[in-house]
Design a protein around this motif. Structure first.
Motif, PDB file in Angstrom:
ATOM      1  N   LEU A   3       0.878  -1.159   0.000  1.00 50.15           N
ATOM      2  CA  LEU A   3       0.000   0.000   0.000  1.00 50.15           C
ATOM      3  C   LEU A   3       0.914   1.207   0.000  1.00 50.15           C
ATOM      4  N   VAL A   4       0.868   1.985  -1.053  1.00 45.52           N
ATOM      5  CA  VAL A   4       1.790   3.114  -1.206  1.00 45.52           C
ATOM      6  C   VAL A   4       0.986   4.407  -1.269  1.00 45.52           C
ATOM      7  N   GLU A   5       1.150   5.219  -0.232  1.00 38.21           N
ATOM      8  CA  GLU A   5       0.441   6.499  -0.167  1.00 38.21           C
ATOM      9  C   GLU A   5       1.245   7.584  -0.872  1.00 38.21           C
ATOM     10  N   SER A   6       0.539   8.556  -1.377  1.00 44.51           N
ATOM     11  CA  SER A   6       1.166   9.725  -1.984  1.00 44.51           C
ATOM     12  C   SER A   6       0.224  10.913  -1.848  1.00 44.51           C
ATOM     13  N   GLY A   7       0.770  12.109  -2.075  1.00 47.57           N
ATOM     14  CA  GLY A   7      -0.070  13.299  -2.090  1.00 47.57           C
ATOM     15  C   GLY A   7       0.024  14.168  -0.859  1.00 47.57           C
ATOM     16  N   GLY A   8       0.751  13.736   0.150  1.00 51.24           N
ATOM     17  CA  GLY A   8       0.897  14.554   1.339  1.00 51.24           C
ATOM     18  C   GLY A   8       1.779  15.764   1.072  1.00 51.24           C
ATOM     19  N   GLY A   9       1.818  16.654   2.044  1.00 48.81           N
ATOM     20  CA  GLY A   9       2.645  17.840   1.898  1.00 48.81           C
ATOM     21  C   GLY A   9       2.243  18.939   2.844  1.00 48.81           C
ATOM     22  N   LEU A  10       2.733  20.129   2.558  1.00 46.38           N
ATOM     23  CA  LEU A  10       2.447  21.314   3.366  1.00 46.38           C
ATOM     24  C   LEU A  10       1.394  22.151   2.656  1.00 46.38           C
ATOM     25  N   VAL A  11       0.378  22.541   3.390  1.00 47.72           N
ATOM     26  CA  VAL A  11      -0.696  23.349   2.819  1.00 47.72           C
ATOM     27  C   VAL A  11      -1.144  24.369   3.854  1.00 47.72           C
ATOM     28  N   GLN A  12      -1.612  25.500   3.376  1.00 48.71           N
ATOM     29  CA  GLN A  12      -2.113  26.529   4.287  1.00 48.71           C
ATOM     30  C   GLN A  12      -3.506  26.186   4.782  1.00 48.71           C
ATOM     31  N   PRO A  13      -3.879  26.696   5.944  1.00 49.65           N
ATOM     32  CA  PRO A  13      -5.259  26.500   6.414  1.00 49.65           C
ATOM     33  C   PRO A  13      -6.262  26.946   5.363  1.00 49.65           C
ATOM     34  N   GLY A  14      -7.306  26.142   5.200  1.00 48.49           N
ATOM     35  CA  GLY A  14      -8.300  26.416   4.171  1.00 48.49           C
ATOM     36  C   GLY A  14      -7.989  25.793   2.833  1.00 48.49           C
ATOM     37  N   GLY A  15      -6.805  25.275   2.683  1.00 47.88           N
ATOM     38  CA  GLY A  15      -6.395  24.662   1.430  1.00 47.88           C
ATOM     39  C   GLY A  15      -6.874  23.233   1.279  1.00 47.88           C
ATOM     40  N   SER A  16      -6.464  22.613   0.185  1.00 48.50           N
ATOM     41  CA  SER A  16      -6.890  21.251  -0.134  1.00 48.50           C
ATOM     42  C   SER A  16      -5.686  20.379  -0.494  1.00 48.50           C
ATOM     43  N   LEU A  17      -5.845  19.112  -0.224  1.00 48.15           N
ATOM     44  CA  LEU A  17      -4.901  18.090  -0.655  1.00 48.15           C
ATOM     45  C   LEU A  17      -5.692  16.853  -1.047  1.00 48.15           C
ATOM     46  N   ARG A  18      -5.102  16.076  -1.942  1.00 44.98           N
ATOM     47  CA  ARG A  18      -5.696  14.791  -2.315  1.00 44.98           C
ATOM     48  C   ARG A  18      -4.666  13.699  -2.078  1.00 44.98           C
ATOM     49  N   LEU A  19      -4.975  12.802  -1.167  1.00 45.48           N
ATOM     50  CA  LEU A  19      -4.120  11.658  -0.901  1.00 45.48           C
ATOM     51  C   LEU A  19      -4.564  10.487  -1.767  1.00 45.48           C
ATOM     52  N   SER A  20      -3.586   9.725  -2.223  1.00 43.38           N
ATOM     53  CA  SER A  20      -3.880   8.522  -2.983  1.00 43.38           C
ATOM     54  C   SER A  20      -3.135   7.343  -2.379  1.00 43.38           C
ATOM     55  N   CYS A  21      -3.716   6.170  -2.531  1.00 47.71           N
ATOM     56  CA  CYS A  21      -3.089   4.941  -2.045  1.00 47.71           C
ATOM     57  C   CYS A  21      -3.192   3.912  -3.161  1.00 47.71           C
ATOM     58  N   ALA A  22      -2.045   3.455  -3.619  1.00 50.68           N
ATOM     59  CA  ALA A  22      -1.995   2.435  -4.668  1.00 50.68           C
ATOM     60  C   ALA A  22      -1.748   1.077  -4.033  1.00 50.68           C
ATOM     61  N   ALA A  23      -2.629   0.146  -4.309  1.00 49.40           N
ATOM     62  CA  ALA A  23      -2.561  -1.183  -3.712  1.00 49.40           C
ATOM     63  C   ALA A  23      -2.089  -2.216  -4.728  1.00 49.40           C
ATOM     64  N   SER A  24      -1.342  -3.179  -4.241  1.00 48.09           N
ATOM     65  CA  SER A  24      -0.905  -4.273  -5.102  1.00 48.09           C
ATOM     66  C   SER A  24      -0.642  -5.511  -4.261  1.00 48.09           C
ATOM     67  N   GLY A  25      -0.752  -6.653  -4.899  1.00 49.33           N
ATOM     68  CA  GLY A  25      -0.413  -7.901  -4.230  1.00 49.33           C
ATOM     69  C   GLY A  25      -1.551  -8.597  -3.507  1.00 49.33           C
ATOM     70  N   PHE A  26      -2.740  -8.043  -3.596  1.00 49.26           N
ATOM     71  CA  PHE A  26      -3.897  -8.697  -2.991  1.00 49.26           C
ATOM     72  C   PHE A  26      -5.149  -8.333  -3.772  1.00 49.26           C
ATOM     73  N   ALA A  27      -6.240  -9.032  -3.480  1.00 50.34           N
ATOM     74  CA  ALA A  27      -7.491  -8.835  -4.207  1.00 50.34           C
ATOM     75  C   ALA A  27      -8.206  -7.593  -3.692  1.00 50.34           C
ATOM     76  N   PHE A  28      -7.827  -6.469  -4.233  1.00 44.46           N
ATOM     77  CA  PHE A  28      -8.264  -5.159  -3.730  1.00 44.46           C
ATOM     78  C   PHE A  28      -9.771  -5.058  -3.567  1.00 44.46           C
ATOM     79  N   SER A  29     -10.517  -5.576  -4.493  1.00 45.88           N
ATOM     80  CA  SER A  29     -11.975  -5.406  -4.471  1.00 45.88           C
ATOM     81  C   SER A  29     -12.661  -6.192  -3.365  1.00 45.88           C
ATOM     82  N   THR A  30     -11.919  -7.025  -2.649  1.00 45.90           N
ATOM     83  CA  THR A  30     -12.480  -7.774  -1.521  1.00 45.90           C
ATOM     84  C   THR A  30     -12.053  -7.192  -0.177  1.00 45.90           C
TER      85      THR A  30
END
Length: 118
Positions: A3-30
């Motif tokens: 499970l590999v997360e990405s998208g973190g960082g520094l943002v000002q109050p009121g701002g937005s971020l989008r985190l993503s997690c890429a999964a591999s090696g298992f049956a994700f849909s279950t």
């Protein structure tokens, strides 16, 4: 299994971020997928969760109306859209996978830092 997360960082109050997690090696849909967060000295807390099919979600009261969790079972990814960020959202955010058939089958990502500061 990864499970590999990405998208973190520094943002000002009121701002937005989008985190993503890429999964591999298992049956994700279950697997139900969740985002947790943790600050030093505190327990890891559940932020948002989504069921295996993507039709049901739940959120911590502190993020309701600001965060949205979603998943793409075709791409084996889960995302967390975070809007109107507050300093108290500062934490390490972790992706979590839980097999729908057994609570003992679970995986964690390595975490991504989110810092909300002016």
């Amino acid at each position: 299994v990864q499970l590999v997360e990405s998208g973190g960082g520094l943002v000002q109050p009121g701002g937005s971020l989008r985190l993503s997690c890429a999964a591999s090696g298992f049956a994700f849909s279950t697997y139900a997928m969740s985002w947790y967060r943790q600050v030093p000295g505190k327990e890891r807390e559940l932020v948002a969760a989504i069921n295996s099919a993507g039709g049901s979600t739940n959120y911590a009261d502190s993020v309701k109306g600001r965060f949205t969790i979603s998943r793409d079972n075709a791409k084996n990814t889960v995302s967390l859209q975070m809007n109107n960020l507050k300093p108290e959202d500062t934490a390490v955010y972790f992706c979590h996978a839980l097999w729908v058939y057994s609570d003992s089958e679970l995986y964690w990502g390595q975490g991504t830092q989110v810092t909300v500061s002016s």
